[in-house]
Design a protein around this motif. Structure first.
Motif, PDB file in Angstrom:
ATOM      1  N   ILE A 195      -8.323 -19.325  74.025  1.00 48.39           N
ATOM      2  CA  ILE A 195      -7.371 -20.334  73.934  1.00 48.39           C
ATOM      3  C   ILE A 195      -5.927 -20.257  74.125  1.00 48.39           C
ATOM      4  O   ILE A 195      -5.529 -20.552  74.983  1.00 48.39           O
ATOM      5  CB  ILE A 195      -7.482 -20.521  72.429  1.00 48.39           C
ATOM      6  CG1 ILE A 195      -8.923 -21.536  72.011  1.00 48.39           C
ATOM      7  CG2 ILE A 195      -6.195 -21.707  72.196  1.00 48.39           C
ATOM      8  CD1 ILE A 195      -9.178 -22.746  72.555  1.00 48.39           C
ATOM      9  N   LEU A 196      -5.393 -19.083  74.169  1.00 46.53           N
ATOM     10  CA  LEU A 196      -4.032 -18.689  74.697  1.00 46.53           C
ATOM     11  C   LEU A 196      -3.854 -19.014  75.859  1.00 46.53           C
ATOM     12  O   LEU A 196      -2.905 -19.450  77.325  1.00 46.53           O
ATOM     13  CB  LEU A 196      -3.265 -16.820  73.943  1.00 46.53           C
ATOM     14  CG  LEU A 196      -2.782 -16.864  73.180  1.00 46.53           C
ATOM     15  CD1 LEU A 196      -3.043 -15.830  72.642  1.00 46.53           C
ATOM     16  CD2 LEU A 196      -1.214 -17.902  72.723  1.00 46.53           C
ATOM     17  N   LEU A 197      -5.079 -18.111  77.230  1.00 46.48           N
ATOM     18  CA  LEU A 197      -5.043 -17.878  78.207  1.00 46.48           C
ATOM     19  C   LEU A 197      -5.341 -19.370  78.540  1.00 46.48           C
ATOM     20  O   LEU A 197      -4.733 -20.107  79.893  1.00 46.48           O
ATOM     21  CB  LEU A 197      -6.757 -17.291  79.112  1.00 46.48           C
ATOM     22  CG  LEU A 197      -6.743 -16.930  79.725  1.00 46.48           C
ATOM     23  CD1 LEU A 197      -6.017 -16.463  80.778  1.00 46.48           C
ATOM     24  CD2 LEU A 197      -7.710 -15.841  80.488  1.00 46.48           C
ATOM     25  N   SER A 198      -5.681 -20.328  78.372  1.00 45.57           N
ATOM     26  CA  SER A 198      -6.080 -21.517  78.415  1.00 45.57           C
ATOM     27  C   SER A 198      -4.955 -22.525  78.101  1.00 45.57           C
ATOM     28  O   SER A 198      -4.685 -23.393  79.166  1.00 45.57           O
ATOM     29  CB  SER A 198      -7.331 -22.516  77.581  1.00 45.57           C
ATOM     30  OG  SER A 198      -7.551 -23.771  77.683  1.00 45.57           O
ATOM     31  N   THR A 199      -3.887 -21.684  77.342  1.00 45.18           N
ATOM     32  CA  THR A 199      -2.705 -22.474  77.393  1.00 45.18           C
ATOM     33  C   THR A 199      -2.159 -21.613  78.219  1.00 45.18           C
ATOM     34  O   THR A 199      -1.329 -22.911  79.167  1.00 45.18           O
ATOM     35  CB  THR A 199      -1.954 -21.869  75.478  1.00 45.18           C
ATOM     36  OG1 THR A 199      -2.562 -22.593  74.224  1.00 45.18           O
ATOM     37  CG2 THR A 199      -0.715 -22.663  75.375  1.00 45.18           C
ATOM     38  N   PHE A 200      -2.256 -21.045  78.695  1.00 43.84           N
ATOM     39  CA  PHE A 200      -1.187 -20.766  79.620  1.00 43.84           C
ATOM     40  C   PHE A 200      -1.600 -21.094  81.909  1.00 43.84           C
ATOM     41  O   PHE A 200      -0.399 -21.908  82.232  1.00 43.84           O
ATOM     42  CB  PHE A 200      -1.594 -18.985  80.240  1.00 43.84           C
ATOM     43  CG  PHE A 200      -1.067 -18.781  81.761  1.00 43.84           C
ATOM     44  CD1 PHE A 200       0.643 -18.722  81.816  1.00 43.84           C
ATOM     45  CD2 PHE A 200      -2.242 -18.943  82.918  1.00 43.84           C
ATOM     46  CE1 PHE A 200       0.944 -18.462  83.171  1.00 43.84           C
ATOM     47  CE2 PHE A 200      -1.477 -18.331  84.096  1.00 43.84           C
ATOM     48  CZ  PHE A 200      -0.038 -17.884  83.945  1.00 43.84           C
ATOM     49  N   PHE A 201      -3.451 -21.527  81.135  1.00 41.14           N
ATOM     50  CA  PHE A 201      -3.373 -22.704  82.835  1.00 41.14           C
ATOM     51  C   PHE A 201      -2.639 -24.010  82.589  1.00 41.14           C
ATOM     52  O   PHE A 201      -2.813 -24.807  83.724  1.00 41.14           O
ATOM     53  CB  PHE A 201      -4.650 -22.592  82.716  1.00 41.14           C
ATOM     54  CG  PHE A 201      -5.607 -20.722  82.989  1.00 41.14           C
ATOM     55  CD1 PHE A 201      -5.089 -20.314  84.121  1.00 41.14           C
ATOM     56  CD2 PHE A 201      -6.893 -20.997  82.092  1.00 41.14           C
ATOM     57  CE1 PHE A 201      -5.711 -19.056  83.942  1.00 41.14           C
ATOM     58  CE2 PHE A 201      -7.746 -19.960  83.035  1.00 41.14           C
ATOM     59  CZ  PHE A 201      -6.446 -18.262  83.446  1.00 41.14           C
ATOM     60  N   TYR A 202      -3.129 -23.962  81.142  1.00 40.78           N
ATOM     61  CA  TYR A 202      -2.601 -25.801  81.005  1.00 40.78           C
ATOM     62  C   TYR A 202      -1.402 -25.988  81.709  1.00 40.78           C
ATOM     63  O   TYR A 202      -0.620 -26.758  82.114  1.00 40.78           O
ATOM     64  CB  TYR A 202      -3.522 -26.686  79.796  1.00 40.78           C
ATOM     65  CG  TYR A 202      -2.341 -27.814  79.265  1.00 40.78           C
ATOM     66  CD1 TYR A 202      -2.739 -28.738  79.751  1.00 40.78           C
ATOM     67  CD2 TYR A 202      -1.036 -27.748  78.681  1.00 40.78           C
ATOM     68  CE1 TYR A 202      -2.575 -29.968  79.526  1.00 40.78           C
ATOM     69  CE2 TYR A 202      -0.914 -29.122  78.087  1.00 40.78           C
ATOM     70  CZ  TYR A 202      -1.462 -29.870  78.488  1.00 40.78           C
ATOM     71  OH  TYR A 202      -0.760 -31.724  78.536  1.00 40.78           O
ATOM     72  N   ILE A 203       0.066 -24.971  81.485  1.00 45.06           N
ATOM     73  CA  ILE A 203       1.424 -25.016  81.486  1.00 45.06           C
ATOM     74  C   ILE A 203       1.531 -24.799  82.910  1.00 45.06           C
ATOM     75  O   ILE A 203       2.126 -25.020  83.615  1.00 45.06           O
ATOM     76  CB  ILE A 203       1.704 -24.074  80.890  1.00 45.06           C
ATOM     77  CG1 ILE A 203       2.005 -24.392  79.282  1.00 45.06           C
ATOM     78  CG2 ILE A 203       3.483 -23.470  81.066  1.00 45.06           C
ATOM     79  CD1 ILE A 203       2.738 -22.870  78.422  1.00 45.06           C
ATOM     80  N   PHE A 204       1.019 -23.359  83.619  1.00 40.84           N
ATOM     81  CA  PHE A 204       0.236 -24.326  84.600  1.00 40.84           C
ATOM     82  C   PHE A 204      -0.250 -24.728  85.827  1.00 40.84           C
ATOM     83  O   PHE A 204       0.893 -25.072  86.778  1.00 40.84           O
ATOM     84  CB  PHE A 204       0.045 -22.890  85.644  1.00 40.84           C
ATOM     85  CG  PHE A 204      -0.294 -22.159  86.653  1.00 40.84           C
ATOM     86  CD1 PHE A 204       0.602 -21.673  87.558  1.00 40.84           C
ATOM     87  CD2 PHE A 204      -1.095 -22.280  87.484  1.00 40.84           C
ATOM     88  CE1 PHE A 204       0.469 -21.348  88.532  1.00 40.84           C
ATOM     89  CE2 PHE A 204      -1.020 -21.661  88.315  1.00 40.84           C
ATOM     90  CZ  PHE A 204      -0.234 -21.449  89.450  1.00 40.84           C
ATOM     91  N   MET A 205      -0.965 -25.442  84.836  1.00 41.25           N
ATOM     92  CA  MET A 205      -0.970 -26.591  85.747  1.00 41.25           C
ATOM     93  C   MET A 205      -0.483 -28.031  85.495  1.00 41.25           C
ATOM     94  O   MET A 205       0.098 -28.926  86.689  1.00 41.25           O
ATOM     95  CB  MET A 205      -2.417 -27.270  84.891  1.00 41.25           C
ATOM     96  CG  MET A 205      -3.194 -28.904  85.767  1.00 41.25           C
ATOM     97  SD  MET A 205      -4.554 -29.151  84.905  1.00 41.25           S
ATOM     98  CE  MET A 205      -3.767 -29.346  83.139  1.00 41.25           C
ATOM     99  N   ILE A 206       0.526 -28.084  84.472  1.00 40.93           N
ATOM    100  CA  ILE A 206       1.534 -29.236  84.757  1.00 40.93           C
ATOM    101  C   ILE A 206       2.700 -28.856  85.982  1.00 40.93           C
ATOM    102  O   ILE A 206       3.454 -29.824  86.549  1.00 40.93           O
ATOM    103  CB  ILE A 206       1.897 -28.983  83.317  1.00 40.93           C
ATOM    104  CG1 ILE A 206       0.969 -29.448  81.938  1.00 40.93           C
ATOM    105  CG2 ILE A 206       3.282 -30.209  83.516  1.00 40.93           C
ATOM    106  CD1 ILE A 206       0.441 -31.041  82.377  1.00 40.93           C
ATOM    107  N   PHE A 207       2.824 -27.829  86.259  1.00 38.88           N
ATOM    108  CA  PHE A 207       4.182 -26.657  87.069  1.00 38.88           C
ATOM    109  C   PHE A 207       3.339 -27.551  88.458  1.00 38.88           C
ATOM    110  O   PHE A 207       4.326 -27.880  89.268  1.00 38.88           O
ATOM    111  CB  PHE A 207       4.264 -25.457  86.524  1.00 38.88           C
ATOM    112  CG  PHE A 207       5.215 -24.821  87.284  1.00 38.88           C
ATOM    113  CD1 PHE A 207       6.278 -24.859  87.574  1.00 38.88           C
ATOM    114  CD2 PHE A 207       4.472 -24.111  88.678  1.00 38.88           C
ATOM    115  CE1 PHE A 207       7.047 -24.505  89.056  1.00 38.88           C
ATOM    116  CE2 PHE A 207       5.317 -23.653  89.485  1.00 38.88           C
ATOM    117  CZ  PHE A 207       6.558 -23.730  89.524  1.00 38.88           C
ATOM    118  N   ILE A 208       2.027 -27.294  88.662  1.00 42.97           N
ATOM    119  CA  ILE A 208       1.779 -27.533  89.806  1.00 42.97           C
ATOM    120  C   ILE A 208       1.949 -28.814  90.167  1.00 42.97           C
ATOM    121  O   ILE A 208       2.268 -29.449  91.367  1.00 42.97           O
ATOM    122  CB  ILE A 208       0.462 -26.897  89.805  1.00 42.97           C
ATOM    123  CG1 ILE A 208       0.968 -25.144  90.066  1.00 42.97           C
ATOM    124  CG2 ILE A 208      -0.048 -27.159  91.214  1.00 42.97           C
ATOM    125  CD1 ILE A 208       1.279 -24.640  91.410  1.00 42.97           C
TER     126      ILE A 208
END
Length: 333
Positions: free
Chosen positions: A214-227
């Motif tokens: 879930i933490l990994l998914s959270t990182f992906f979510y933040i990275f997605m927003i950034f991109i």
């Protein structure tokens, strides 16, 4: 009767029967969306953008980040024949708007009845009692009223339920948890604390691994927003310009706050209050700490507004529905 087997064929037939017998539910939802009977996020705008490539239909964050729902909606738009209704005053008429709205309404329709079938199977798996499973279906019909019928709320709670149902099958569960960021941030906010509390309660490393996913998914979510913001010109909805702690404060004299937020929040924490008082778990895995998860979701209103608290906290439905069903069964039977 408690030895009922539910094969894939029976699962599919049950879904088809539900969909056929409940077609009026779909028609009401579809008509209400076309007439803008209630205010809601127009996810169909993003489908128009995908289909026509017209920038003016490109929507804001977070609408355009909920890719699982958008992809499923886009598939329905291109595969399922569009039903057009007569004698309507369509508020937001533009090219393919009606069929784009149909795809969103149809997705919500299917998600509702998939949830009902999965909740029966999940509670049956957890309790081995069909009567309790039937109670959970009745409760689902009641509490689904507090989720939006026109957006991706139903898809999010269905996704959470499927994750819980398959959590003992790591080859299904693990990809689902990692992919949570593609569904809705509320999936992460529900399952993250849930598995953390499970780990605190049982000290089982399986739950620790799920927290990590879930933490990994959270990182992906933040990275997605950034991109999306940095390279594709997306921005947050103007509604979020008014963010502030004033939005999490509820007025107990405000009828809208009472109906949309206060009462649903009370309904959500009742099973945990009963659990804290009786200490009866009914062989379920609910942790007393789970009562904190609705409070976590409450803080989403910092951006989303105080009138959305009820539907936010109702995303915890898959966690406590089996518990409340057992409590009611124990009370009446």
């Amino acid at each position: 009767m408690n030895k009922l087997k539910f094969s894939k064929t029976l699962f599919f037939l049950t879904l088809v029967i539900f969909l056929l017998f409940s077609y009026r539910d779909f028609l009401w939802t579809y008509r209400s969306m076309l007439e803008d009977y209630f205010s809601y996020y127009h996810y169909q705008d993003q489908i128009v953008f995908y289909q026509l490539g017209d920038e003016k239909y490109k929507d804001y964050i977070p609408v355009n980040t909920r890719f699982l729902g958008l992809i499923l909606q886009y598939i329905i738009f291109n595969v399922v024949p569009c039903l057009k209704l007569n004698h309507l005053t369509i508020v937001n008429q533009y090219p393919i708007y009606e069929c784009a709205t149909f795809s969103l309404a149809f997705l919500n329709y299917v998600c509702k009845y998939l949830f009902i079938i999965f909740v029966f199977l999940y509670v049956k798996k957890a309790t081995s009692n069909i009567s309790i499973s039937l109670i959970s279906i009745i409760l689902t019909y009641i509490f689904f009223l507090y989720l939006e019928s026109f957006s991706f709320d139903r898809l999010a709670v269905l996704y959470i339920l499927v994750c819980l149902y398959y959590e003992d099958k790591k080859y299904i569960s693990n990809p689902l948890l990692i992919s949570s960021f593609l569904v809705n941030e509320k999936v992460i906010m529900v399952l993250g604390p849930y598995y953390l509390f499970q780990y605190i309660k049982d000290k089982n490393r399986v739950y620790f691994k799920k927290v990590f996913l879930i933490l990994l998914s959270t990182f992906f979510y933040i990275f997605m927003i950034f991109i999306l913001t940095k390279f594709y010109g997306y921005s947050f909805h103007p509604y979020y310009n008014e963010v502030g702690f004033h939005r999490i404060i509820l007025d107990f004299t405000n009828k809208s706050h009472i109906s949309n937020s206060i009462l649903p929040f009370i309904f959500v924490i009742i099973p945990y209050i009963i659990l804290l008082y009786t200490k009866k778990h009914y062989d379920l895995r609910n942790s007393k700490l789970e009562i904190l998860i609705p409070f976590v979701l409450w803080f989403l209103s910092y951006g989303g507004g105080e009138n959305n608290i009820g539907r936010y906290v109702m995303h915890t439905l898959p966690l406590w529905l089996p518990l409340l069903s057992c409590q009611l069964y124990n009370l009446f039977f």
